[in-house]
Design a protein around this motif. Structure first.
Motif, PDB file in Angstrom:
ATOM      1  N   ARG A  83       0.850  -1.180   0.000  1.00 12.19           N
ATOM      2  CA  ARG A  83       0.000   0.000   0.000  1.00 12.19           C
ATOM      3  C   ARG A  83       0.897   1.246   0.000  1.00 12.19           C
ATOM      4  NH1 ARG A  83      -2.793  -0.655   4.724  1.00 12.19           N
ATOM      5  NH2 ARG A  83      -4.488  -1.779   3.696  1.00 12.19           N
ATOM      6  N   ALA A  88      -3.801   5.524   1.014  1.00 12.31           N
ATOM      7  CA  ALA A  88      -4.612   5.320   2.217  1.00 12.31           C
ATOM      8  C   ALA A  88      -4.414   6.510   3.148  1.00 12.31           C
ATOM      9  CB  ALA A  88      -4.214   4.029   2.924  1.00 12.31           C
ATOM     10  N   ARG A  92      -5.297   4.356   8.427  1.00 10.53           N
ATOM     11  CA  ARG A  92      -5.059   3.012   7.897  1.00 10.53           C
ATOM     12  C   ARG A  92      -3.594   2.611   8.102  1.00 10.53           C
ATOM     13  NH1 ARG A  92      -7.597   0.016   3.889  1.00 10.53           N
ATOM     14  NH2 ARG A  92      -9.478   1.028   4.692  1.00 10.53           N
ATOM     15  N   HIS A  93      -2.682   3.528   7.852  1.00 11.65           N
ATOM     16  CA  HIS A  93      -1.266   3.233   8.084  1.00 11.65           C
ATOM     17  C   HIS A  93      -0.990   3.013   9.574  1.00 11.65           C
ATOM     18  CE1 HIS A  93      -0.218   3.868   3.932  1.00 11.65           C
ATOM     19  NE2 HIS A  93      -0.660   5.113   3.954  1.00 11.65           N
ATOM     20  N   ARG A  95      -2.802   1.538  11.650  1.00  8.98           N
ATOM     21  CA  ARG A  95      -3.151   0.167  12.010  1.00  8.98           C
ATOM     22  C   ARG A  95      -1.979  -0.789  11.781  1.00  8.98           C
ATOM     23  NH1 ARG A  95      -7.254  -1.549  14.918  1.00  8.98           N
ATOM     24  NH2 ARG A  95      -7.866  -3.236  13.503  1.00  8.98           N
TER      25      ARG A  95
END
Length: 246
Positions: A83, A88, A92-93, A95
């Motif tokens: 990714r 993103a 999200r990163h 996570r």
């Protein structure tokens, strides 16, 4: 490097590198517990499975509190999809960082009293992505860099009762290698970039983990052991027009 009677927890130990380490510890005589959200598709001989979400701190603390004994914690759970950063949002990163850095910290803290009691050890599973640019997995690389730093500090704070070391793992051939390298042709091509001429097998990582957890490594703490087949051949060697024998 026998570990007869020792209790070893391998997080994320149901497949790939984790399963390879669980097998190696079991073969060394340890009582192995693997924990992950889902059970292994193929039963792991010599290992007991416990369901656990490593990103749930309360569940992690309860899991370790229920163990009667613990000698070795292998913080293996982690990973990331490909990714790029702009594909993103930051949440999200985050996570990815949570799973690869904060979860090992949570597990280590939950395991500390057990490990201190028996003068045990922690083995962090790092990555070469933590020491070089990691396009497509930047948050993962940053988390692994942080994990290695965490392990060095932890080794000092928890000495002399608990040893803490990191395996810095390179490219490994697993059932999911095709997601990163493609089919057999891709894997063969990538293998040629490694000085030893092949990707690691999970058993290679398992043997190194057993060594760091054993009495053979009794004076090793705060160390980072590179398990990467010699690293990566520098790109400039193939671009240069001299010294082609290198």
């Amino acid at each position: 490097m026998g570990l007869d009677g020792k209790v070893v927890v391998v997080t994320g130990g149901t497949r790939g590198v984790g399963a390879g380490m669980a097998k190696a510890f079991a073969e060394a005589g340890a009582d192995v517990v693997v924990c992950a959200r889902r059970p292994p598709e193929v039963p792991l001989p010599g290992a007991e499975f416990r369901s656990l979400d490593l990103r749930d701190p309360a569940a992690v603390r309860a899991f370790f509190a229920a163990l009667p004994r613990l000698d070795v914690l292998v913080n293996n759970a982690g990973g990331t999809p490909y990714r790029r950063l702009t594909d993103a949002d930051a949440e999200r990163h985050a996570r990815v960082v949570e799973l690869n850095l904060l979860a090992p910290l949570t597990a280590s803290l939950a395991a500390y009293e057990h490990l201190k009691r028996v003068r045990g050890s922690v083995v962090m599973i790092g990555s070469v992505s933590g020491g070089r640019p990691s396009p497509g997995s930047a948050a993962y690389g940053a988390a692994k860099a942080g994990l290695e730093s965490l392990a060095r500090s932890m080794a000092v704070e928890w000495a002399p009762e608990v040893r803490v070391n990191t395996l810095v793992v390179g490219m490994v051939r697993t059932e999911q290698s095709y997601l990163h390298y493609g089919g057999e042709d891709g894997i063969a091509g990538v293998s040629r970039t490694v000085p030893l001429g092949r990707l690691a097998e999970p058993s290679d990582v398992g043997a190194a983990a057993v060594f760091l957890a054993s009495d053979a490594a009794a004076y090793i703490s705060g160390a980072s052991l590179l398990v990467h087949g010699g690293g990566e051949r520098p790109a400039f060697l193939d671009a240069a027009t001299v010294n082609k024998e290198a």
